[in-house]
Write a protein that holds these residues in place. Structure first.
Motif, PDB file in Angstrom:
ATOM      1  N   GLU A   6       5.084 -46.635   8.125  1.00  2.00           N
ATOM      2  CA  GLU A   6       6.130 -45.756   8.670  1.00  2.00           C
ATOM      3  C   GLU A   6       7.315 -45.675   7.728  1.00  2.00           C
ATOM      4  OE1 GLU A   6       7.442 -42.962  11.191  1.00  2.00           O
ATOM      5  OE2 GLU A   6       5.511 -44.012  11.341  1.00  2.00           O
ATOM      6  N   ALA A   7       7.656 -46.794   7.088  1.00  4.12           N
ATOM      7  CA  ALA A   7       8.766 -46.798   6.131  1.00  4.12           C
ATOM      8  C   ALA A   7       8.465 -45.873   4.966  1.00  4.12           C
ATOM      9  CB  ALA A   7       9.017 -48.221   5.639  1.00  4.12           C
ATOM     10  N   ASP A   8       7.236 -45.936   4.451  1.00  2.12           N
ATOM     11  CA  ASP A   8       6.848 -45.085   3.321  1.00  2.12           C
ATOM     12  C   ASP A   8       6.816 -43.615   3.721  1.00  2.12           C
ATOM     13  OD1 ASP A   8       6.630 -47.340   1.793  1.00  2.12           O
ATOM     14  OD2 ASP A   8       4.437 -47.460   1.904  1.00  2.12           O
ATOM     15  N   LYS A   9       6.449 -43.344   4.978  1.00  5.73           N
ATOM     16  CA  LYS A   9       6.418 -41.955   5.458  1.00  5.73           C
ATOM     17  C   LYS A   9       7.834 -41.353   5.427  1.00  5.73           C
ATOM     18  CE  LYS A   9       4.123 -41.131   9.264  1.00  5.73           C
ATOM     19  NZ  LYS A   9       3.802 -40.996  10.715  1.00  5.73           N
ATOM     20  N   ILE A  10       8.814 -42.138   5.881  1.00  6.00           N
ATOM     21  CA  ILE A  10      10.208 -41.667   5.866  1.00  6.00           C
ATOM     22  C   ILE A  10      10.669 -41.413   4.435  1.00  6.00           C
ATOM     23  CG2 ILE A  10      12.602 -42.296   6.363  1.00  6.00           C
ATOM     24  CD1 ILE A  10      11.536 -43.922   8.746  1.00  6.00           C
ATOM     25  N   LEU A  11      10.370 -42.348   3.543  1.00  7.85           N
ATOM     26  CA  LEU A  11      10.803 -42.223   2.149  1.00  7.85           C
ATOM     27  C   LEU A  11      10.160 -41.021   1.468  1.00  7.85           C
ATOM     28  CD1 LEU A  11      12.469 -43.392  -0.150  1.00  7.85           C
ATOM     29  CD2 LEU A  11      10.530 -44.895  -0.703  1.00  7.85           C
ATOM     30  N   GLU A  12       8.867 -40.821   1.671  1.00  5.23           N
ATOM     31  CA  GLU A  12       8.173 -39.701   1.026  1.00  5.23           C
ATOM     32  C   GLU A  12       8.662 -38.362   1.554  1.00  5.23           C
ATOM     33  OE1 GLU A  12       6.219 -39.882  -1.624  1.00  5.23           O
ATOM     34  OE2 GLU A  12       6.761 -42.016  -1.554  1.00  5.23           O
ATOM     35  N   ARG A  13       8.943 -38.303   2.846  1.00  6.79           N
ATOM     36  CA  ARG A  13       9.461 -37.058   3.429  1.00  6.79           C
ATOM     37  C   ARG A  13      10.847 -36.756   2.877  1.00  6.79           C
ATOM     38  NH1 ARG A  13       7.978 -32.218   5.383  1.00  6.79           N
ATOM     39  NH2 ARG A  13       9.316 -31.505   7.078  1.00  6.79           N
ATOM     40  N   TRP A  14      11.657 -37.796   2.715  1.00  6.78           N
ATOM     41  CA  TRP A  14      13.003 -37.656   2.142  1.00  6.78           C
ATOM     42  C   TRP A  14      12.901 -37.126   0.715  1.00  6.78           C
ATOM     43  CZ3 TRP A  14      16.837 -42.422   1.850  1.00  6.78           C
ATOM     44  CH2 TRP A  14      18.127 -41.965   1.534  1.00  6.78           C
ATOM     45  N   LYS A  15      11.981 -37.670  -0.066  1.00  9.76           N
ATOM     46  CA  LYS A  15      11.781 -37.225  -1.444  1.00  9.76           C
ATOM     47  C   LYS A  15      11.387 -35.752  -1.504  1.00  9.76           C
ATOM     48  CE  LYS A  15      10.204 -41.660  -3.394  1.00  9.76           C
ATOM     49  NZ  LYS A  15       9.032 -42.365  -3.975  1.00  9.76           N
ATOM     50  N   LYS A  16      10.557 -35.339  -0.550  1.00  4.89           N
ATOM     51  CA  LYS A  16      10.076 -33.959  -0.527  1.00  4.89           C
ATOM     52  C   LYS A  16      11.184 -32.975  -0.170  1.00  4.89           C
ATOM     53  CE  LYS A  16       6.537 -30.994   1.560  1.00  4.89           C
ATOM     54  NZ  LYS A  16       5.377 -30.946   2.511  1.00  4.89           N
ATOM     55  N   LEU A  17      12.026 -33.363   0.797  1.00  7.37           N
ATOM     56  CA  LEU A  17      13.052 -32.439   1.293  1.00  7.37           C
ATOM     57  C   LEU A  17      14.327 -32.448   0.452  1.00  7.37           C
ATOM     58  CD1 LEU A  17      12.731 -33.010   5.145  1.00  7.37           C
ATOM     59  CD2 LEU A  17      11.893 -31.065   3.810  1.00  7.37           C
ATOM     60  N   GLU A  18      14.703 -33.607  -0.087  1.00  7.75           N
ATOM     61  CA  GLU A  18      15.971 -33.714  -0.823  1.00  7.75           C
ATOM     62  C   GLU A  18      15.759 -34.452  -2.151  1.00  7.75           C
ATOM     63  OE1 GLU A  18      18.936 -32.540  -0.095  1.00  7.75           O
ATOM     64  OE2 GLU A  18      18.514 -31.732   1.898  1.00  7.75           O
ATOM     65  N   PRO A  19      14.921 -33.911  -3.039  1.00 12.42           N
ATOM     66  CA  PRO A  19      14.559 -34.653  -4.261  1.00 12.42           C
ATOM     67  C   PRO A  19      15.731 -34.958  -5.186  1.00 12.42           C
ATOM     68  CG  PRO A  19      13.844 -32.366  -4.391  1.00 12.42           C
ATOM     69  CD  PRO A  19      14.281 -32.593  -2.979  1.00 12.42           C
ATOM     70  N   GLU A  20      16.799 -34.160  -5.127  1.00 18.94           N
ATOM     71  CA  GLU A  20      17.939 -34.362  -6.025  1.00 18.94           C
ATOM     72  C   GLU A  20      19.119 -35.056  -5.360  1.00 18.94           C
ATOM     73  OE1 GLU A  20      17.741 -33.782  -9.271  1.00 18.94           O
ATOM     74  OE2 GLU A  20      15.665 -33.223  -8.825  1.00 18.94           O
ATOM     75  N   ALA A  21      18.947 -35.481  -4.132  1.00 22.71           N
ATOM     76  CA  ALA A  21      20.051 -36.108  -3.398  1.00 22.71           C
ATOM     77  C   ALA A  21      20.451 -37.435  -4.052  1.00 22.71           C
ATOM     78  CB  ALA A  21      19.660 -36.339  -1.943  1.00 22.71           C
ATOM     79  N   LEU A  22      21.744 -37.598  -4.271  1.00 19.85           N
ATOM     80  CA  LEU A  22      22.236 -38.821  -4.898  1.00 19.85           C
ATOM     81  C   LEU A  22      21.914 -40.042  -4.038  1.00 19.85           C
ATOM     82  CD1 LEU A  22      23.873 -40.281  -7.093  1.00 19.85           C
ATOM     83  CD2 LEU A  22      25.957 -39.684  -5.825  1.00 19.85           C
ATOM     84  N   ALA A  23      22.060 -39.915  -2.731  1.00 19.99           N
ATOM     85  CA  ALA A  23      21.779 -41.040  -1.835  1.00 19.99           C
ATOM     86  C   ALA A  23      20.318 -41.464  -1.924  1.00 19.99           C
ATOM     87  CB  ALA A  23      22.136 -40.673  -0.392  1.00 19.99           C
ATOM     88  N   LEU A  24      19.418 -40.493  -2.084  1.00 23.32           N
ATOM     89  CA  LEU A  24      17.995 -40.817  -2.224  1.00 23.32           C
ATOM     90  C   LEU A  24      17.753 -41.589  -3.517  1.00 23.32           C
ATOM     91  CD1 LEU A  24      14.962 -40.595  -1.617  1.00 23.32           C
ATOM     92  CD2 LEU A  24      15.011 -38.338  -2.722  1.00 23.32           C
ATOM     93  N   LYS A  25      18.303 -41.109  -4.615  1.00 25.58           N
ATOM     94  CA  LYS A  25      18.118 -41.784  -5.902  1.00 25.58           C
ATOM     95  C   LYS A  25      18.665 -43.205  -5.842  1.00 25.58           C
ATOM     96  CE  LYS A  25      18.343 -37.474  -8.562  1.00 25.58           C
ATOM     97  NZ  LYS A  25      19.102 -36.698  -9.581  1.00 25.58           N
ATOM     98  N   TRP A  26      19.820 -43.357  -5.173  1.00 24.31           N
ATOM     99  CA  TRP A  26      20.418 -44.693  -5.040  1.00 24.31           C
ATOM    100  C   TRP A  26      19.514 -45.585  -4.185  1.00 24.31           C
ATOM    101  CZ3 TRP A  26      22.030 -48.319  -1.630  1.00 24.31           C
ATOM    102  CH2 TRP A  26      22.972 -49.272  -2.068  1.00 24.31           C
ATOM    103  N   ALA A  27      18.982 -45.031  -3.103  1.00 23.17           N
ATOM    104  CA  ALA A  27      18.109 -45.809  -2.208  1.00 23.17           C
ATOM    105  C   ALA A  27      16.858 -46.277  -2.956  1.00 23.17           C
ATOM    106  CB  ALA A  27      17.726 -44.976  -0.992  1.00 23.17           C
ATOM    107  N   ILE A  28      16.281 -45.396  -3.754  1.00 24.33           N
ATOM    108  CA  ILE A  28      15.090 -45.764  -4.524  1.00 24.33           C
ATOM    109  C   ILE A  28      15.426 -46.880  -5.509  1.00 24.33           C
ATOM    110  CG2 ILE A  28      13.441 -44.950  -6.256  1.00 24.33           C
ATOM    111  CD1 ILE A  28      13.567 -42.194  -4.865  1.00 24.33           C
ATOM    112  N   ALA A  29      16.566 -46.766  -6.182  1.00 25.42           N
ATOM    113  CA  ALA A  29      16.984 -47.815  -7.117  1.00 25.42           C
ATOM    114  C   ALA A  29      17.164 -49.142  -6.391  1.00 25.42           C
ATOM    115  CB  ALA A  29      18.282 -47.407  -7.815  1.00 25.42           C
TER     116      ALA A  29
END
Length: 305
Positions: free
Chosen positions: A220-243
């Motif tokens: 379920e955690a990976d599902k949320i992360l992958e969906r986030w990547k798909k919808l907001e690939p350039e979001a700064l918060a996403l890049k920070w979360a991945i780091a």
């Protein structure tokens, strides 16, 4: 735009030109705002415009000094009052900011959300201060107040409010003797994305990912992360979360200094703003994101069924 130079003796001209300079990215905005205030020192609009300029450029002291003087002239002007509260918040005078907002009345208007944002964020910052002081009663008090929507702030509580940040702080700071309440908080965070699919993804989704991973629910955690990547690939918060999830300290440090890109809005369009991102970074700085694993102890997981 510069043909008139400083000839007009009409202060709104300089405010308008400053606004145009901002939209076009042209220099000279500060000079125009200073000219407007010089021409009309007893008018509140030049004071507010100049203070907002300094706030946007993170010169908190200058912004505070100007609006403080203006609010003294116009104590019933809630535009100046809200700006003063925001400046007090940014200069870490949180008690004064909260006291000011408690004693002002904001009339309902399109920009009234600004007042409630300042109310919530002042209490969140106060909660962080209490965490550092290890005063957890005060933490819970300020988190409770951060959830409120005071009538005098000029905006009513909407049907749905995303309170995952408040829930997470309450979860990691509350005692283990109320396992049922902590289980409810945990569930609200981890089930949020499944129950609110239309809510824009934001830094708050990292909290759900962390708690899901802490209970070995990696799917379920990976599902949320992958969906986030798909919808907001350039979001700064996403890049920070991945780091953060990859424990890439160099990227965390680099991205923490960046500012989110400002999207252009169509007329009457209200863009989503991830106002919680700075607080997520604050949780990280205090070492509290790591506490997500501590929040999920045997007593808590036993109440999740």
């Amino acid at each position: 735009m510069n043909d008139c130079a400083d000839q007009p003796s009409f202060y709104p001209f300089y405010i308008l030109r400053a606004n145009l300079r901002r939209e076009l990215g042209h220099p000279g905005r500060l000079g125009d705002l200073q000219k407007a205030q010089a021409q009309a020192p007893d008018e509140w609009r030049p004071i507010l415009s100049l203070s907002r300029y300094y706030l946007e450029n993170e010169d908190w002291t200058a912004a505070l000094s100007i609006v403080k003087q203006g609010y003294h002239q116009y104590p019933d002007n809630y535009y100046l009052g809200l700006q003063l509260a925001k400046c007090l918040m940014h200069t870490k005078q949180l008690d004064q900011a909260i006291s000011l907002m408690n004693n002002m009345t904001v009339l309902p208007n399109e920009g009234a959300s600004e007042g409630r944002n300042s109310w919530r964020e002042s209490h969140l910052l106060s909660a962080f201060n209490a965490i550092e002081a290890k005063d957890f009663d005060q933490v819970l008090k300020h988190i409770s107040l951060a959830r409120t929507w005071p009538e005098n702030m000029g905006i009513g509580k909407p049907y749905h409010v995303d309170e995952r940040l408040e829930d997470f702080i309450q979860l990691i700071c509350s005692t283990s003797d109320n396992a049922a309440q902590r289980a409810r908080l945990f569930r609200r965070i981890t089930h949020y994305r499944a129950e609110h699919k239309q809510t824009p993804y934001s830094s708050l989704d990292l909290l759900g990912i962390l708690l899901l991973r802490a209970t070995e629910n990696h799917k379920e955690a990976d599902k949320i992360l992958e969906r986030w990547k798909k919808l907001e690939p350039e979001a700064l918060a996403l890049k920070w979360a991945i780091a953060f999830l990859e424990e890439n300290q160099q990227e965390i440090d680099r991205l923490s200094k960046e500012k989110p890109l400002i999207k252009e809005a169509f007329p009457y369009e209200i863009l989503f703003e991830d106002r919680s991102f700075n607080f997520i970074k604050k949780l990280y700085e205090l070492g509290l994101l790591d506490k997500s694993t501590h929040a999920v102890n045997n007593e808590l997981t036993n109440n999740l069924d």
